[in-house]
Design an enzyme around this catalytic site. Structure first.
Site, PDB file in Angstrom:
ATOM      1  CB  SER A 184      12.522  15.772  16.237  1.00 22.83           C
ATOM      2  OG  SER A 184      12.739  14.538  15.612  1.00 22.83           O
ATOM      3  CG  ASP A 394       6.744  10.132  17.377  1.00 22.90           C
ATOM      4  OD1 ASP A 394       6.741   9.770  16.184  1.00 22.90           O
ATOM      5  OD2 ASP A 394       7.734  10.634  17.936  1.00 22.90           O
ATOM      6  CG  HIS A 452       7.702  13.417  15.457  1.00 20.53           C
ATOM      7  ND1 HIS A 452       8.623  12.734  16.221  1.00 20.53           N
ATOM      8  CD2 HIS A 452       8.418  14.362  14.780  1.00 20.53           C
ATOM      9  CE1 HIS A 452       9.829  13.230  16.014  1.00 20.53           C
ATOM     10  NE2 HIS A 452       9.732  14.223  15.146  1.00 20.53           N
TER      11      HIS A 452
END
EC number: 3.4.16.6
Length: 702
Positions: A184, A394, A452
């Protein structure tokens, strides 16, 4: 006699401490104070014993002038057969979100159960190399400082200082190969840190050692924020979450076009080296996802099923959480890390309350003077492999967005992937788990059935990413498709043996653009042959085996010496007690008084940070307790159930407000762990840089 026993206990305790296993060559006077020897559930739930990793943790001072300490937690495989000279630094994102998410929910050896005890994660990355989880920037997780940083250049500067201090603790590791991994918003951190390491290596001064950076792995990375935000509307449409007949389609399309204009402007000035306000601000483009989550609510469903989970589109959540109540095991991590005994076991200096995300760090870290990390990828790819892996489910950092910025990027002489349809199947444990596009030292890996947080969903598969970047895979034709084949731990050797001499069996594949290529750019940019790499790894493993054997032999000798000393003292003591009293001392009229006076005394024995009182050695003993059992009991503190550390005051007792990176609004109204806040004040609705917001709630980039 009592003096002899006391001296013996101190001597034996010293022997036991000196016999603690350490990494090869580490300085016991500096590193051992960070040793982690116990955690709730460690010895009950992690079996066999050789599955318990060697652990070090603590708050390492990096800048004393600002009282800046970075918390790290290091895991090393205790099985000498799998030891490698490899270090993996793992970072989570936010900004301001703790890497303990990675340690306890993803790639670390433990998960946390509902009893706040550690249980085993069989897909842990520590089996592939020493892995170190670092809470950074300062203020994140257990890290702390008097001042917070604001930009990505500072992230790199501070992390290199951390590495300097880390290698002072573990100097034997300074020559190990290094990989950085994270997810991320770490897609911003990692390229900056990697670039700083490569620049440092080019201008070493006397006494400095090169950091052997071999590659970076970025999972669902937030690397080019505005470009990636353009993928939200197409993603929702392609996955059947919205269609052109939706009443809000025109509104969404207009916002998409506004974002497109910003991206066009960024593209026109991409190579001018200037930090433009319209590129470092992504609020306009991020608002697209905010609106999509609102407009696609299913109001006819149960309250907790009305919104699409932004981290896994196959899941549902309540609105406006939309995925922030996920992953569900996160509710166990906070209480575990807030246990005072755990904080002591992790060697904390500052017993700060752990929050998953720190709102103050996120607000301060605006990155307004740093170009997005996408600009750094071409230079990195000249020297090291860059692996970008994505969970296919995601939304917030989805695969379409990653491919979009890659197709515009120029690196190593060409633009984008020259043939992005030339997908290589990734086979793990005889199953197709994703596909790979790889050219010129940059690879994109799309991983099926994952979110994710790929390691959370598929820990075993995610661990095999290390095999891919280090070249430990086989290239085969599977069902008519070119495939890279990886294996569960240990099974590749078995597969090679069963092949009975099949060509290339057991060797590291070196795929490339031509059959004659002799070096896998996914491994490194050096000119060393793959055979020399294998030789080096084999040599280091043999060395580790030898040292482990030597260490075990030394500890056996120490144990034997202890037993002999115990036996000798016991014999002396028994002989002493069996002699006539007239031989020992002349009887007097006040002998009984002296004895009673002596027996009435107490002696204080200090153990760790607490004081326990024991009766004098001459008091009446339990029938079944001998001198050996008694001495061992004193050494181990086995009768003391209060633990090794005394309680520590929490200052004025004020509590901090939790910052939970991936969720808010727990079902328990009395435990709201999902409020966005900070160390100092209660806050809600703060939008962090690099993270889209909805209904004034943050969607952090962990």
């Amino acid at each position: 006699m009592k003096l002899i026993l006391s001296t013996l206990i101190v001597f034996i305790h010293t022997l036991l401490v000196s016999a603690l296993p350490t990494k090869e060559g580490s300085d016991p006077n500096s590193a051992k104070k960070y040793l982690v020897s116990d955690l709730p559930g460690l010895h009950e739930n992690i079996t066999p014993d050789n599955s318990i990793p060697l652990m070090f943790a603590g708050q390492l001072e990096i800048y004393p002038e600002t009282d800046t300490h970075y918390f790290f937690w290091k895991f090393s495989d205790s099985n000498p057969e799998t030891v490698t000279n490899r270090t993996i630094f793992w970072l989570n994102g936010g900004p301001g979100c703790s890497s303990m998410d990675g340690a306890l929910l993803e790639t670390g050896p433990f998960r946390i159960n509902s009893q706040q005890q550690v249980i085993s994660n069989n897909g842990s990355w520590h089996r592939m190399g020493d892995i170190i989880y670092v809470d950074q920037p300062a203020g994140t997780g257990f890290s702390y400082s008097d001042t917070y940083i604001t930009d990505l250049d500072q992230v790199a500067e501070y992390f290199l200082k951390f590495m300097e201090k880390y290698y002072e603790l573990f100097p034997e590791e300074i020559g190990y190969e290094i990989y950085f991994a994270g997810e991320s918003y770490a897609g911003q951190y990692i390229p900056y840190i990697a670039d700083a390491i490569l620049q440092r290596n080019k201008k070493l001064v006397d006494g400095e050692h090169k950091y052997d950076l071999r590659g970076v792995l970025i999972g669902n990375g937030w690397v080019s924020p505005n470009e990636q935000s353009l993928s939200y509307l197409p993603f929702f449409k392609d996955h059947g979450l919205i269609d052109v007949h939706h009443p809000k389609w025109a509104t969404l399309l207009a916002k998409h076009e506004q974002c497109q204009k910003i991206v066009n402007k960024i593209d026109s000035t991409f190579d001018d080296g200037v930090v433009h306000y319209y590129e470092v601000s992504s609020s306009t483009c991020e608002a697209i996802l905010t609106d999509l989550l609102e407009y696609t609510q299913d109001t006819a469903s149960e309250k907790d099923q009305r919104c699409v989970n932004m981290y896994d589109y196959t899941l549902r959540d309540s609105y406006p959480s939309c995925g922030m109540n996920w992953p569900y095991e996160l509710v166990n991590v906070g209480p575990f890390l807030r246990q005072e005994k755990v904080m002591h076991q992790l060697n904390l200096i500052n017993l700060k309350k752990w929050n998953e995300c720190n709102g103050r760090v996120g607000r301060t870290f605006q990155a307004r003077h740093s170009i997005p990390a996408v600009h750094l990828l071409p230079e990195l790819a000249k020297e090291i492999p860059v692996m970008l892996f994505n969970g296919a489910n995601d939304i917030i950092c989805n695969s379409q967005g990653v491919l979009s910025y890659l197709q515009k990027l120029q690196w190593n002489g060409e633009t984008g992937f020259t043939n992005k349809d030339n997908q290589i199947s990734w086979i793990y444990d005889n199953k197709e788990v994703g596909y790979i596009i790889w050219e010129r030292n940059i690879s994109f890996i799309n991983i099926y059935n994952s979110s994710h947080m790929v390691p959370y969903d598929l820990p075993d598969v995610s661990r095999a990413l290390i095999d891919l970047i280090t070249g430990k895979y086989d290239e085969k034709d599977v069902d008519g498709k070119k495939s890279f084949v990886t294996y569960p731990l240990g099974s590749r050797k078995e597969s090679d043996a069963s092949a009975n001499g099949e060509e290339n069996a057991g060797s590291d594949k070196v795929p490339g653009d031509s059959p004659s290529q002799t070096m896998d750019p996914m491994i490194s940019s050096s000119t060393a042959s793959s055979s020399s790499v294998e030789s080096s790894l084999s040599s280091s493993t043999a060395s580790a085996d030898s040292d482990s054997t030597s260490s075990k032999f030394t500890r056996l000798i120490q144990l034997a010496v202890i037993l002999v000393i115990f036996w000798g003292v016991y014999v002396l003591y028994a002989s002493y007690k069996s002699r006539p009293s007239s031989i020992i001392k002349k009887p007097t009229n006040n002998t009984s008084n002296v004895t009673r006076s002596s027996a009435g005394k107490k002696k204080n024995v200090q153990w760790a940070d607490q004081l326990n009182q024991f009766e004098d050695d001459e008091r009446t003993q339990e029938p079944n307790q001998g001198i050996i059992a008694k001495a061992i009991g004193k050494i181990t503190g086995s009768k003391d159930t209060r633990g090794r550390y005394a309680p520590v005051q929490r200052g004025n007792g004020n509590e901090y407000i939790d910052d939970i990176e991936l969720g808010e609004g727990l079902s328990d109204p009395n435990v709201d762990e999902f409020i966005i806040g900070s160390d100092d004040d209660e806050e809600q609705g703060q939008a962090h840089s690099g993270a889209a917001t909805h209904n004034q709630k943050q969607k952090p980039m962990n």
